[in-house]
Motif scaffolding. Structure first.
Motif, short mmCIF file in Angstrom:
data_model
loop_
_atom_site.label_atom_id
_atom_site.label_comp_id
_atom_site.label_asym_id
_atom_site.label_seq_id
_atom_site.Cartn_x
_atom_site.Cartn_y
_atom_site.Cartn_z
N LEU A 272 42.44 49.95 -18.64
CA LEU A 272 43.54 50.86 -18.38
C LEU A 272 43.29 52.13 -19.18
O LEU A 272 42.80 52.07 -20.32
CB LEU A 272 44.89 50.24 -18.80
N PHE A 273 43.64 53.27 -18.60
CA PHE A 273 43.49 54.55 -19.28
C PHE A 273 44.82 55.29 -19.20
O PHE A 273 45.33 55.56 -18.10
CB PHE A 273 42.39 55.38 -18.64
N PHE A 274 45.39 55.60 -20.38
CA PHE A 274 46.69 56.24 -20.45
C PHE A 274 46.54 57.72 -20.81
O PHE A 274 45.88 58.05 -21.81
CB PHE A 274 47.57 55.56 -21.51
N PRO A 275 47.14 58.62 -20.04
CA PRO A 275 47.11 60.03 -20.41
C PRO A 275 47.86 60.27 -21.72
O PRO A 275 48.70 59.47 -22.13
CB PRO A 275 47.83 60.72 -19.25
N VAL A 276 47.55 61.39 -22.38
CA VAL A 276 48.19 61.75 -23.64
C VAL A 276 48.90 63.10 -23.46
O VAL A 276 48.31 64.05 -22.91
CB VAL A 276 47.15 61.87 -24.77
N VAL B 268 49.44 55.47 -15.56
CA VAL B 268 48.20 54.84 -15.99
C VAL B 268 47.16 54.82 -14.87
O VAL B 268 47.48 54.69 -13.69
CB VAL B 268 48.47 53.40 -16.48
N TYR B 269 45.90 54.98 -15.27
CA TYR B 269 44.76 54.80 -14.38
C TYR B 269 44.13 53.45 -14.70
O TYR B 269 44.05 53.07 -15.88
CB TYR B 269 43.70 55.89 -14.60
N SER B 270 43.66 52.71 -13.70
CA SER B 270 42.99 51.44 -13.95
C SER B 270 41.66 51.41 -13.22
O SER B 270 41.54 51.93 -12.10
CB SER B 270 43.85 50.24 -13.53
#
Length: 503
Positions: free
Chosen positions: A402-406, A416-418
């Motif tokens: 998972l990639f979470f924006p900041v 979230v991007y997965s």
């Protein structure tokens, strides 16, 4: 299996999931043992396991003549799984007896038993709570002896219709007047007063000697322990409402296993508890690309932007107008591959390539993360400057991220991007993108409260209580219990601006 047996199985699984929320047990390949080869069956089973089987035979003598399919699993603890079968025709297509059991190899503790289809007298009446309570206590004592004094009945319910109903009696273990987590039983009694099934908690039977349970004297007070939570409070943006146009607000939430040692305050891993582990922020260059497809025919071409699609692949729409307005699903199958695609307002927001081939792991997690990032950057929204990674869902031959924006230095949940990576080939087999929205609003986070105030608000609404747990620091249970503090109810959040608990 007879119709009523199917229904009974559904009740069994449902009760276990409801009362203990335990995952399905993964077993090793089975070794089938014919009933005639009784000596070889005995040789494969420990003395403790055989004693428990003898007790099962006492309740259901029909099991003695059954074939036994035996498998063994030692994931969290060493467990034998036995399937009992009697076939009523030469073709072995009809089953007249069907039951199964899970038993701890070392202690012989009965972890589960289901009399799914056993011939004999069937119930002619609906069980009562009083009868269920009486019979359940008697049956459980057969299996655990005087240790039943350590358990108390917490709940009795009658579930099901007519004579198919069972009385579910839930036992929980209490030592030193403190509950023991994941140590308990659900015993189901049918209308004939027989044991229909029994399910135990994941840690049941690991340690029955109460002298091994440390007394609560000398433990720290909750306010002392709560200081250890301050470093575990996680600040992030979350959606204010289901409608994303309402924007995001900063919140605190505890990120830990859920258990703190009552003496040291250290985190304790136990059972299937999980802890979100985030990586360090990664600076990215967003490509801001969007991929669209309006018709079945356009899906294959659009999907090939992300992953190779065989020429001539034909997609069909499987669903339209789902929970999200404008969402559609498509799928296609080519050889041993199946492609799934979801669009939202004609933009591809999810795809998954499934292929039933065993894969040997070749990539490291670090290499897989690099491949996931390289794939993802062209499709990141223009506003995304940093991502926080989280590695999740380890599967055989696969790894998901998972990639979470900041935003303003704070992680954003809900956008979230997965990405899922094949650990053999390095191919991207699945990805999910948030719906593009350049007009999202974020509350000001420049004046958020500190972690100390957040912890106080969190525990005021959801106080710490004492429990015993069996640690599993390396993925396997240890038989020495630890006295811990845990929140009365798991989780909870605090509004980081107002410092108030969020319900």
């Amino acid at each position: 299996m007879k119709p009523y047996a199917t229904k009974k199985l559904m009740i069994t699984v449902g009760a276990a999931a409801l009362l203990f929320s335990s995952p399905l047990w993964v077993t090793q390949p089975q070794v089938t043992v014919q009933a005639a080869a009784a000596t070889s069956t005995q040789a494969q089973l420990s003395q403790a396991v055989q004693k428990t089987i003898d007790k099962l035979n006492k309740h259901y003598p029909e099991l003695k003549n059954a074939e036994k399919a035996i498998s063994r699993n030692n994931q969290m603890r060493d467990v034998i799984h036995i399937q009992f079968r009697i076939f009523s025709n030469k073709e072995r297509t009809k089953v007249s007896l069907y039951a199964d059991a899970r038993i701890d190899v070392n202690s012989g503790a009965l972890l589960s038993f289901s009399a799914r289809d056993i011939p004999g007298k069937k119930p002619t009446a609906r069980p009562t709570e009083a009868m269920g309570k009486e019979k359940a206590q008697s049956i459980l004592k057969d299996f655990i002896g005087d240790a039943i004094k350590q358990y108390r009945i917490e709940e009795v319910t009658v579930n099901g219709e007519g004579t198919e109903a069972v009385a579910n009696v839930r036992f929980v273990r209490v030592v030193n007047q403190i509950p023991v987590k994941e140590d308990g039983y659900v015993v189901a009694i049918n209308g004939a007063g027989k044991m229909d099934y029994i399910n135990a908690g994941d840690a049941t039977g690991l340690q029955m000697d109460t002298s091994k349970f440390a007394a609560p004297s000398g433990v720290k007070q909750p306010d002392e322990i709560s200081k250890h939570l301050e470093d575990m409070m996680h600040l992030s943006y979350e959606q204010k409402a289901k409608d994303i146009s309402a924007g995001f607000r900063p919140v605190y939430s505890p990120v830990f296993t859920g258990y703190l040692d009552a003496r040291s305050g250290a985190e304790i891993e136990s059972g299937w508890t999980t802890k979100n582990k985030y990586g360090k922020p990664i600076t990215v260059t967003a490509g801001n690309q969007r991929v669209f497809a309006k018709t079945n025919e356009e899906i294959a071409t659009a999907l090939s932007t992300f992953t190779p699609v065989p020429e001539g692949t034909v997609f069909k729409m499987t669903k339209g107008g789902l929970a999200l307005e404008g969402e559609k699903e498509y799928d296609a199958k080519v050889g041993n591959k199946r492609f799934l695609v979801t669009t939202t307002n004609d933009q591809i927001t999810y795809f998954h390539v499934m292929e039933s081939l065993p894969r040997e792991k070749r990539l490291t997690e670090a290499a897989a993360e690099e491949k996931a990032m390289a794939f993802l950057q062209p499709y990141l929204d223009a506003e995304v400057k940093e991502l926080i990674p989280q590695m999740i869902n380890k599967e055989e031959g696969m790894q998901s991220f998972l990639f979470f924006p900041v935003y303003q230095g704070i992680m954003v949940e809900g956008q979230v991007y997965s990405v899922k990576v094949d650990m053999h080939t390095g191919d991207i087999v699945s990805a999910r993108f948030p719906v593009a929205n350049a007009n999202l609003s974020y509350d000001d986070a420049s004046n958020v409260v500190g972690p100390e105030q957040a912890v106080q608000a969190l525990l005021k609404a959801n106080p710490l209580t004492l429990s015993y747990v069996f640690p599993s620091p390396n993925g396997r249970y240890q038989a020495t219990p630890v006295l811990v503090y845990e929140q009365k109810e798991r989780g909870g959040k605090v509004d980081a601006v107002t410092g108030q608990s969020i319900k």
